[in-house]
Write a protein that holds these residues in place. Structure first.
Motif, PDB file in Angstrom:
ATOM      1  N   UNK A  56       0.816  -1.209   0.000  1.00 14.74           N
ATOM      2  CA  UNK A  56       0.000   0.000   0.000  1.00 14.74           C
ATOM      3  C   UNK A  56       0.854   1.266   0.000  1.00 14.74           C
ATOM      4  N   UNK A  57       0.210   2.340  -0.468  1.00  9.90           N
ATOM      5  CA  UNK A  57       0.824   3.659  -0.440  1.00  9.90           C
ATOM      6  C   UNK A  57      -0.276   4.671  -0.136  1.00  9.90           C
ATOM      7  N   UNK A  58       0.075   5.948  -0.129  1.00  7.82           N
ATOM      8  CA  UNK A  58      -0.918   6.978   0.170  1.00  7.82           C
ATOM      9  C   UNK A  58      -1.961   7.106  -0.928  1.00  7.82           C
ATOM     10  N   UNK A  64       2.998   7.204  -7.328  1.00  6.15           N
ATOM     11  CA  UNK A  64       2.979   5.748  -7.161  1.00  6.15           C
ATOM     12  C   UNK A  64       1.563   5.281  -7.472  1.00  6.15           C
ATOM     13  N   UNK A  65       1.302   5.019  -8.746  1.00 10.90           N
ATOM     14  CA  UNK A  65      -0.039   4.621  -9.166  1.00 10.90           C
ATOM     15  C   UNK A  65      -0.267   3.118  -9.046  1.00 10.90           C
ATOM     16  N   UNK A 129       6.038  12.632   1.971  1.00  9.61           N
ATOM     17  CA  UNK A 129       6.117  11.238   2.410  1.00  9.61           C
ATOM     18  C   UNK A 129       7.555  10.759   2.571  1.00  9.61           C
ATOM     19  N   UNK A 130       7.755   9.914   3.576  1.00  8.80           N
ATOM     20  CA  UNK A 130       9.089   9.370   3.839  1.00  8.80           C
ATOM     21  C   UNK A 130       9.347   8.078   3.069  1.00  8.80           C
ATOM     22  N   UNK A 131       8.278   7.395   2.651  1.00 14.15           N
ATOM     23  CA  UNK A 131       8.430   6.109   1.968  1.00 14.15           C
ATOM     24  C   UNK A 131       7.498   6.042   0.765  1.00 14.15           C
ATOM     25  N   UNK A 132       7.834   5.175  -0.183  1.00 13.54           N
ATOM     26  CA  UNK A 132       7.010   4.994  -1.378  1.00 13.54           C
ATOM     27  C   UNK A 132       5.872   4.001  -1.126  1.00 13.54           C
ATOM     28  N   UNK A 133       6.113   3.021  -0.289  1.00 17.21           N
ATOM     29  CA  UNK A 133       5.075   2.049   0.048  1.00 17.21           C
ATOM     30  C   UNK A 133       5.468   1.330   1.327  1.00 17.21           C
ATOM     31  N   UNK A 134       4.529   0.591   1.888  1.00 16.67           N
ATOM     32  CA  UNK A 134       4.836  -0.345   2.960  1.00 16.67           C
ATOM     33  C   UNK A 134       3.930  -1.551   2.807  1.00 16.67           C
ATOM     34  N   UNK A 135       4.215  -2.588   3.572  1.00 17.61           N
ATOM     35  CA  UNK A 135       3.463  -3.842   3.477  1.00 17.61           C
ATOM     36  C   UNK A 135       2.930  -4.210   4.859  1.00 17.61           C
ATOM     37  N   UNK A 136       1.661  -4.665   4.883  1.00 18.55           N
ATOM     38  CA  UNK A 136       1.040  -5.070   6.149  1.00 18.55           C
ATOM     39  C   UNK A 136      -0.014  -6.135   5.851  1.00 18.55           C
ATOM     40  N   UNK A 137      -0.412  -6.861   6.859  1.00 16.32           N
ATOM     41  CA  UNK A 137      -1.395  -7.928   6.674  1.00 16.32           C
ATOM     42  C   UNK A 137      -2.668  -7.384   6.020  1.00 16.32           C
ATOM     43  N   UNK A 138      -3.174  -8.101   5.024  1.00 18.83           N
ATOM     44  CA  UNK A 138      -4.250  -7.612   4.157  1.00 18.83           C
ATOM     45  C   UNK A 138      -5.492  -7.172   4.927  1.00 18.83           C
ATOM     46  N   UNK A 154      -4.275   0.359  -2.250  1.00 14.63           N
ATOM     47  CA  UNK A 154      -3.555  -0.896  -2.411  1.00 14.63           C
ATOM     48  C   UNK A 154      -3.051  -1.011  -3.843  1.00 14.63           C
ATOM     49  N   UNK A 155      -1.759  -1.263  -4.005  1.00 12.95           N
ATOM     50  CA  UNK A 155      -1.179  -1.351  -5.345  1.00 12.95           C
ATOM     51  C   UNK A 155      -0.737  -2.781  -5.684  1.00 12.95           C
ATOM     52  N   UNK A 156      -0.861  -3.673  -4.728  1.00 15.61           N
ATOM     53  CA  UNK A 156      -0.482  -5.062  -4.986  1.00 15.61           C
ATOM     54  C   UNK A 156      -0.574  -5.883  -3.727  1.00 15.61           C
TER      55      UNK A 156
END
Length: 280
Positions: A56-58, A64-65, A129-138, A154-156
């Motif tokens: 996910x991202x903002x 970041x599309x 933003x400090x990051x392009x994306x992060x990952x967490x439990x769906x 959500x991008x993936x």
């Protein structure tokens, strides 16, 4: 939790956590110590199903599309809760799967430790933003990317190529005179708990809806989560195949060294395995 298991005296005797974190902690950057009173070992497997990670991202991040937006970005800034966490390790696995990381070359990822879930969300959504994306439990993340007022998109997604959760115990607790019997009773109690849990799926859906289990899912998500998770019936011990599969994936992602795989497949593998846990 690794720190709590390894502290002196340990503040935890037993813990359930993400498989990749436990195994990486034992194997990276060096082999586990041959004798260390305050360390931990793998003692059981909690589920046989993988963990589903949302990428996910903002919501308003026009730069970041989708995942393709990250392919040629260097560095790719990844928000992680802390170094060594699942969000950190799985980002390395993602880079390998996406073809971002080439063996022998410097990693394209720049890890930005941001802290807990709330800080990760802010890290990709702030004006700067400090990051392009992060990952967490769906399912935990879904309320934040599902709906018109959501702050994330959500991008993936990626699933762990191994069972998601394992059980560990502090070696000091294991090595006590009466510990074998105590550990066996605890693991058997967990087996009984899983059985009761699976006997009442409607009760589980209700508890997930009220937040009684520590998280709050809508009915549809609760039922979908129940369909995806598969608890282990025979909890004690870890299959050697699972350990080796995880280690190989972590080596490919640059998390553990090649020498670890050589030890796990070499002539003295039995001695090495004893330092890791209860294998079967």
């Amino acid at each position: 939790m690794i720190t709590s298991l390894r502290s002196s005296p340990p503040s935890l005797d037993l813990a359930i956590g993400l498989t990749e974190g436990w195994i990486a902690g034992l194997l990276a950057p060096n082999p586990p110590p041959s004798s260390q009173e305050n360390d931990y070992r793998l003692v059981g497997q909690w589920v046989s199903s993988p963990l589903r990670w949302a990428i996910v991202t903002g919501r308003n991040r026009h730069d970041v599309k989708d995942m393709s937006s990250l392919t040629h970005r260097r560095p790719i800034r990844v928000g992680v809760s802390r170094m060594g966490s699942g969000s950190h390790i799985m980002a390395s696995v993602l880079a390998q799967q996406q073809g971002w990381r080439v063996r022998g070359e410097e990693s394209p990822l720049e890890f930005i430790p941001l802290g807990p879930f709330a800080e990760l969300r802010r890290g990709v959504s702030d004006e700067e933003p400090q990051a392009d994306f992060f990952m967490w439990e769906h399912f935990t993340t879904k309320p934040y990317f599902d709906g018109d007022r959501a702050s994330l998109k959500k991008i993936g997604e990626i699933k762990t190529p191994w069972p998601a959760w394992m059980i560990t115990a502090n070696t000091h607790a294991i090595l006590k005179t009466d510990s074998d019997d105590i550990l066996r009773k605890v693991l058997m109690a967990l087996c009984e708990g899983v059985q009761k849990f699976e006997e009442g799926p409607e009760k589980v859906v209700e508890m997930l809806g009220t937040g009684e289990l520590g998280c709050r899912y809508g009915e549809e998500d609760a039922r979908m989560w129940l369909q995806e998770v598969e608890f282990v019936k025979d909890i004690p011990g870890i299959e050697r195949r699972v350990l080796l599969d995880v280690a190989k994936a972590l080596e490919g992602a640059g998390v553990v060294q090649r020498s670890v795989i050589e030890r796990l497949t070499g002539p003295n593998v039995g001695e090495y395995e004893q330092r890791i846990g209860m294998l079967k």
